[in-house]
Design an enzyme around this catalytic site. Sequence first.
Site, PDB file in Angstrom:
ATOM      1  N   GLY A 276      -0.449  64.357 -27.570  1.00  0.00           N
ATOM      2  CA  GLY A 276      -1.641  65.115 -27.185  1.00  0.00           C
ATOM      3  C   GLY A 276      -2.897  64.321 -27.474  1.00  0.00           C
ATOM      4  O   GLY A 276      -2.840  63.100 -27.617  1.00  0.00           O
ATOM      5  N   ASN A 277      -4.024  64.989 -27.525  1.00  0.00           N
ATOM      6  CA  ASN A 277      -5.291  64.320 -27.866  1.00  0.00           C
ATOM      7  C   ASN A 277      -6.204  65.321 -28.560  1.00  0.00           C
ATOM      8  O   ASN A 277      -5.855  66.489 -28.735  1.00  0.00           O
ATOM      9  CB  ASN A 277      -5.932  63.720 -26.609  1.00  0.00           C
ATOM     10  CG  ASN A 277      -6.200  64.766 -25.554  1.00  0.00           C
ATOM     11  OD1 ASN A 277      -7.013  65.655 -25.744  1.00  0.00           O
ATOM     12  ND2 ASN A 277      -5.470  64.690 -24.428  1.00  0.00           N
ATOM     13  N   HIS A 278      -7.392  64.847 -28.966  1.00  0.00           N
ATOM     14  CA  HIS A 278      -8.275  65.664 -29.807  1.00  0.00           C
ATOM     15  C   HIS A 278      -9.125  66.677 -29.045  1.00  0.00           C
ATOM     16  O   HIS A 278      -9.993  67.309 -29.646  1.00  0.00           O
ATOM     17  CB  HIS A 278      -9.210  64.754 -30.605  1.00  0.00           C
ATOM     18  CG  HIS A 278      -8.502  63.948 -31.652  1.00  0.00           C
ATOM     19  ND1 HIS A 278      -7.809  64.533 -32.681  1.00  0.00           N
ATOM     20  CD2 HIS A 278      -8.373  62.620 -31.819  1.00  0.00           C
ATOM     21  CE1 HIS A 278      -7.289  63.587 -33.448  1.00  0.00           C
ATOM     22  NE2 HIS A 278      -7.607  62.410 -32.928  1.00  0.00           N
ATOM     23  N   SER A 279      -8.932  66.817 -27.743  1.00  0.00           N
ATOM     24  CA  SER A 279      -9.768  67.760 -26.996  1.00  0.00           C
ATOM     25  C   SER A 279      -9.584  69.184 -27.520  1.00  0.00           C
ATOM     26  O   SER A 279      -8.457  69.631 -27.736  1.00  0.00           O
ATOM     27  CB  SER A 279      -9.409  67.718 -25.508  1.00  0.00           C
ATOM     28  OG  SER A 279     -10.043  68.772 -24.835  1.00  0.00           O
TER      29      SER A 279
ATOM     30  N   ALA B  55      -8.926  66.862 -20.779  1.00  0.00           N
ATOM     31  CA  ALA B  55      -8.505  65.541 -21.256  1.00  0.00           C
ATOM     32  C   ALA B  55      -6.997  65.457 -21.022  1.00  0.00           C
ATOM     33  O   ALA B  55      -6.188  65.859 -21.862  1.00  0.00           O
ATOM     34  CB  ALA B  55      -8.831  65.383 -22.738  1.00  0.00           C
TER      35      ALA B  55
END
Length: 220
Positions: free
Chosen positions: A29-32, A97
């Site tokens: 995943g990512n930090h969005s 994102a």
Amino acid sequence: MTEKSFKGRTVLLTAGPTHEPIDPVRFIGNHSTGKMGYALAECFAQQGAKVILVSGPTNLHPQHEGITKVAVTTADQMFAAVQAEAKAADIWVFAAAVADYRPKTVAEKKIKKAGDELTIELVKNVDIAAALGKQKKANQFSVGFALETDNESANASEKLCKKNLDMIVLNSLNDAGAGFAHDTNKITIIEKDATHTFALKQKSEVAQDITKLILERIYG
Ligand code: CTP
């Protein structure tokens, strides 16, 4: 003169991260957090738009009754949801994102710890904004986002062109208070022939700046 608004317009908006499963307990995943996308959804709805918010996993919930949320997890699911709504929408905003890659295979059972190294093979995800760009009609308006760490303007302009966007909202991770998880953001909006820079503001105010410029463009 009647005031310009999004009354009668449908806005299709992507927001949040995507999660790409590795096994039943892990994902890439990512930090969005989805904050900017959700702020935009509220702002469009407050100005009369019907908003379809296709959202990856976030802790946020839309407030305005003009927003319909479609919850998705992966990029493939986000693409399918966007495809289903794109034709009927007047404005597309790609604020998500999206993970660029996903694990080639998803393990059915939890991957157990073994050996000193583990390699996960990744395959490219669909570029939702670019795929939609290929089917955009003359009366549809599309907006992308670019989060960059270097060569910011050049990278954003390239994405504007490659994804057939009408405008792209650039935020640089080099600006204090901008980017993921913050309540504030500092943006530059890039169009084919113009660049607009804005001060650091609350994301709700940033959403107003973005929607104001979109209104100006769609009313000509
Ligand atoms: N985007 C998308 N689908 C993807 C990747 C990106 O719809 N698979 C959209 C984003 O929502 C954003 C824009 O494309 O509006 C730019 O996203 P970004 O991640 O900055 O660009 P990439 O094309 O993925 O380029 P890179 O990660 O190499 O910077």
